[in-house]
Design a protein around this motif. Structure first.
Motif, PDB file in Angstrom:
ATOM      1  N   ASN A 145       7.306   1.462   8.472  1.00  0.00           N
ATOM      2  CA  ASN A 145       6.729   1.183   7.163  1.00  0.00           C
ATOM      3  C   ASN A 145       7.525   1.883   6.069  1.00  0.00           C
ATOM      4  OD1 ASN A 145       4.821   1.809   4.792  1.00  0.00           O
ATOM      5  ND2 ASN A 145       3.679   0.274   5.942  1.00  0.00           N
ATOM      6  N   LYS A 146       7.930   1.140   5.052  1.00  0.00           N
ATOM      7  CA  LYS A 146       8.766   1.697   3.982  1.00  0.00           C
ATOM      8  C   LYS A 146       8.030   1.771   2.643  1.00  0.00           C
ATOM      9  CE  LYS A 146      12.140   1.807   6.909  1.00  0.00           C
ATOM     10  NZ  LYS A 146      12.499   3.097   7.551  1.00  0.00           N
ATOM     11  N   SER A 147       6.745   1.461   2.630  1.00  0.00           N
ATOM     12  CA  SER A 147       6.019   1.453   1.366  1.00  0.00           C
ATOM     13  C   SER A 147       5.095   2.657   1.193  1.00  0.00           C
ATOM     14  CB  SER A 147       5.199   0.162   1.239  1.00  0.00           C
ATOM     15  OG  SER A 147       4.251   0.062   2.289  1.00  0.00           O
ATOM     16  N   LEU A 148       4.513   3.148   2.272  1.00  0.00           N
ATOM     17  CA  LEU A 148       3.579   4.266   2.162  1.00  0.00           C
ATOM     18  C   LEU A 148       4.295   5.534   1.703  1.00  0.00           C
ATOM     19  CD1 LEU A 148       1.050   4.164   5.134  1.00  0.00           C
ATOM     20  CD2 LEU A 148       0.547   4.081   2.700  1.00  0.00           C
ATOM     21  N   LEU A 173       8.264   8.637   2.916  1.00  0.00           N
ATOM     22  CA  LEU A 173       7.004   9.378   2.806  1.00  0.00           C
ATOM     23  C   LEU A 173       7.208  10.639   1.966  1.00  0.00           C
ATOM     24  CD1 LEU A 173       4.113   9.000   3.978  1.00  0.00           C
ATOM     25  CD2 LEU A 173       4.747  10.674   5.730  1.00  0.00           C
ATOM     26  N   ARG A 174       6.346  10.831   0.949  1.00  0.00           N
ATOM     27  CA  ARG A 174       6.446  11.993   0.071  1.00  0.00           C
ATOM     28  C   ARG A 174       5.355  13.030   0.327  1.00  0.00           C
ATOM     29  NH1 ARG A 174       7.167   8.057  -4.134  1.00  0.00           N
ATOM     30  NH2 ARG A 174       5.151   8.661  -5.002  1.00  0.00           N
ATOM     31  N   GLU A 175       4.195  12.593   0.811  1.00  0.00           N
ATOM     32  CA  GLU A 175       3.090  13.513   1.081  1.00  0.00           C
ATOM     33  C   GLU A 175       2.564  13.279   2.487  1.00  0.00           C
ATOM     34  OE1 GLU A 175      -0.121  13.716  -1.678  1.00  0.00           O
ATOM     35  OE2 GLU A 175       1.142  13.372  -3.431  1.00  0.00           O
ATOM     36  N   SER A 198      12.878  13.253   2.011  1.00  0.00           N
ATOM     37  CA  SER A 198      11.918  12.594   1.123  1.00  0.00           C
ATOM     38  C   SER A 198      10.612  13.372   0.968  1.00  0.00           C
ATOM     39  CB  SER A 198      11.606  11.180   1.631  1.00  0.00           C
ATOM     40  OG  SER A 198      10.955  11.240   2.893  1.00  0.00           O
ATOM     41  N   LEU A 199      10.173  14.072   2.001  1.00  0.00           N
ATOM     42  CA  LEU A 199       8.860  14.719   1.954  1.00  0.00           C
ATOM     43  C   LEU A 199       8.853  15.862   0.948  1.00  0.00           C
ATOM     44  CD1 LEU A 199       6.165  14.252   3.565  1.00  0.00           C
ATOM     45  CD2 LEU A 199       6.682  16.433   4.678  1.00  0.00           C
ATOM     46  N   LEU A 257       0.842  -1.197   0.000  1.00  0.00           N
ATOM     47  CA  LEU A 257       0.000   0.000   0.000  1.00  0.00           C
ATOM     48  C   LEU A 257       0.880   1.252   0.000  1.00  0.00           C
ATOM     49  CD1 LEU A 257      -3.069   0.662   0.095  1.00  0.00           C
ATOM     50  CD2 LEU A 257      -2.773   1.056   2.556  1.00  0.00           C
ATOM     51  N   GLN A 258       0.621   2.156  -0.958  1.00  0.00           N
ATOM     52  CA  GLN A 258       1.427   3.367  -1.098  1.00  0.00           C
ATOM     53  C   GLN A 258       0.680   4.643  -0.717  1.00  0.00           C
ATOM     54  OE1 GLN A 258       3.192   3.586  -5.010  1.00  0.00           O
ATOM     55  NE2 GLN A 258       3.724   1.425  -5.025  1.00  0.00           N
ATOM     56  N   GLU A 259      -0.645   4.642  -0.841  1.00  0.00           N
ATOM     57  CA  GLU A 259      -1.430   5.832  -0.531  1.00  0.00           C
ATOM     58  C   GLU A 259      -2.606   5.445   0.354  1.00  0.00           C
ATOM     59  OE1 GLU A 259      -2.452   8.198  -3.938  1.00  0.00           O
ATOM     60  OE2 GLU A 259      -0.711   7.492  -5.054  1.00  0.00           O
ATOM     61  N   LEU A 260      -2.740   6.146   1.475  1.00  0.00           N
ATOM     62  CA  LEU A 260      -3.836   5.886   2.407  1.00  0.00           C
ATOM     63  C   LEU A 260      -4.452   7.214   2.823  1.00  0.00           C
ATOM     64  CD1 LEU A 260      -5.490   3.946   4.178  1.00  0.00           C
ATOM     65  CD2 LEU A 260      -3.725   4.178   5.940  1.00  0.00           C
TER      66      LEU A 260
END
Length: 439
Positions: A180-183, A214-216, A241-242, A155-158
């Motif tokens: 968590n390294k995927s979101l 995390l980017r967003e 990263s953000l 899962l990348q976007e929640l």
């Protein structure tokens, strides 16, 4: 794909369910198409006759799509799905290995439904985007998703904004994001917090020190004060990263803006900053303009509508944009747009430095006097609704998505093909709202 509408009809017959004509029409339009496809069954579609989906419709859809490998997105916003409908969709997530995006925004799913969906994601390796905005899953339901993030790695976007989260679940999300390294994108806006101590902001700041994927991060409507903003700014000093920080509708004043300005001077990754509906005033705008004008600032979009900024601060931002080599989007409506501001932004737009589609104001002239009117542009103006004409995801109204690589307000529609019943939008005149300050 040619059998998807037929499969739906067969399922309805087998389970003695009434066929929903809206679903049948949409599925029939998919026949003959190849490649990845998003099925859009939004309950707020103004361009066709809609019959909102119920739990029985969710059952029929889940059975019809169970073995389908071409549908990668399912958009069922603004329908009448309850926890029972969530159970059927959870079964679909367990059985279907192709579905990548699921949009459940503004249905009637609560804690039990959230638990079922979260449990299905423990073993799902396909879904990359899940949107639950506006479903009142509460603190209990959100805790199930926080626990799920310990296991799920795809899962990348929640998006769990407007879901009545509590302090416990927001902090749980922050803790889970430590590992968590995927979101890449998380939205926890508008939780129900009853403390003035900014505990959630403190935990999010601690997470940002550790998390480098995390980017967003969307933290709107959290009642965050300058103290919380200061903690976030300190953490982002070491975060690389953000790219998108959303702090709209909080209690940020000039002191918080000063902390963010200092951050922009040393952070080379933050590209989008949303401070709309705060109260940074002229002093805060001056701090930001000083940072934006520096050569090392990487900011590409700044949103400061409704911040009680006057001529001094807005003119300073306009001058900073002239000096900046990266800032391309700026939004200022809802502040004190007096004559000096009108002249400054008229110069920016007329010179081509600020394209008309990259701001939320338009210049007009009355009796030799320049004035500004509002244009419906912004970072995410289509977040809660779809336009009545044209295509969903217009970059002028959803510039944040264009800047971050998306093409529509929800990830599911990024995969959508053009609908056959929607004609290309005509070049209509922008909808203008006049500012009383300029008259």
């Amino acid at each position: 794909m040619s059998g998807i509408s037929q499969a739906y009809s067969v399922v309805c017959t087998e389970h003695k369910l009434q066929t929903n004509p809206y679903i049948l029409d949409v599925l029939q339009e998919t026949e003959g198409r190849i490649g990845n496809l998003t099925i859009k069954l939004t309950g707020n579609d103004r361009l066709r006759r809609v019959q909102k989906l119920t739990d029985n419709d969710a059952l029929a859809l889940s059975r019809a799509l169970r073995n389908n490998q071409s549908v990668t997105g399912l958009d069922v916003r603004y329908n009448s799905l309850t926890d029972e409908g969530a159970r059927h969709l959870a079964d679909l997530l367990q059985e279907n290995a192709a579905l990548q995006c699921l949009d459940l925004m503004c249905n009637d799913i609560q804690a039990d439904g959230a638990q079922l969906i979260a449990k299905s994601l423990l073993h799902n390796g396909a879904l990359v985007s899940l949107r639950l905005t506006g479903n009142k899953i509460g603190n209990k339901g959100a805790m199930h998703f926080a626990s799920m993030l310990q296991v799920n790695t795809t899962l990348q976007e929640l998006d769990v904004a407007d879901c009545d989260l509590g302090t416990q679940s927001v902090i749980a999300f922050a803790i889970m994001l430590n590992n968590n390294k995927s979101l890449c994108s998380v939205n926890v806006s508008r939780p129900l917090l009853f403390s003035q101590q900014d505990e959630t902001a403190v935990h999010m700041s601690r997470m940002l020190v550790v998390n480098q994927t995390l980017r967003e991060l969307h933290l709107g409507k959290m009642g965050m004060s300058d103290f919380g903003v200061e903690r976030l700014a300190e953490a982002l000093g070491t975060n690389h990263s953000l790219r998108y920080l959303d702090l709209r509708c909080n209690r940020v004043s000039r002191d918080g803006a000063k902390c963010l300005a200092e951050l922009l001077k040393r952070n080379a990754t933050l590209e989008i900053l949303d401070l709309s509906s705060n109260r940074i005033e002229d002093d805060g705008a001056l701090y930001l303009s000083e940072a934006v004008a520096l050569p090392g600032c990487s900011l590409r979009a700044l949103s400061v509508p409704s911040n009680n900024i006057g001529s001094e601060g807005l003119v300073a931002l306009a001058r900073a944009m002239q000096s900046s080599s990266t800032l391309t989007h700026i939004y200022i409506w809802g502040n004190r747009l007096y004559q000096p501001v009108c002249q400054a932004f008229n110069s920016l737009i007329a010179s081509g430095r600020l394209p008309a589609a990259h701001t939320d104001v338009s210049v007009y002239e009355v009796d030799g006097r320049l004035c500004l009117a509002e244009v419906f542009h912004g970072l995410r103006r289509h977040y809660y609704w779809t336009p009545s004409y044209g295509l969903d995801g217009d970059p002028a109204s959803n510039s944040a998505l264009a800047l971050t690589g998306g093409t529509s307000p929800d990830p599911a529609t990024n995969l959508a093909l053009p609908r056959s019943d929607v004609q290309p939008a005509l070049p209509l005149a922008p909808q203008l709202v006049l500012s009383p300050n300029t008259l």
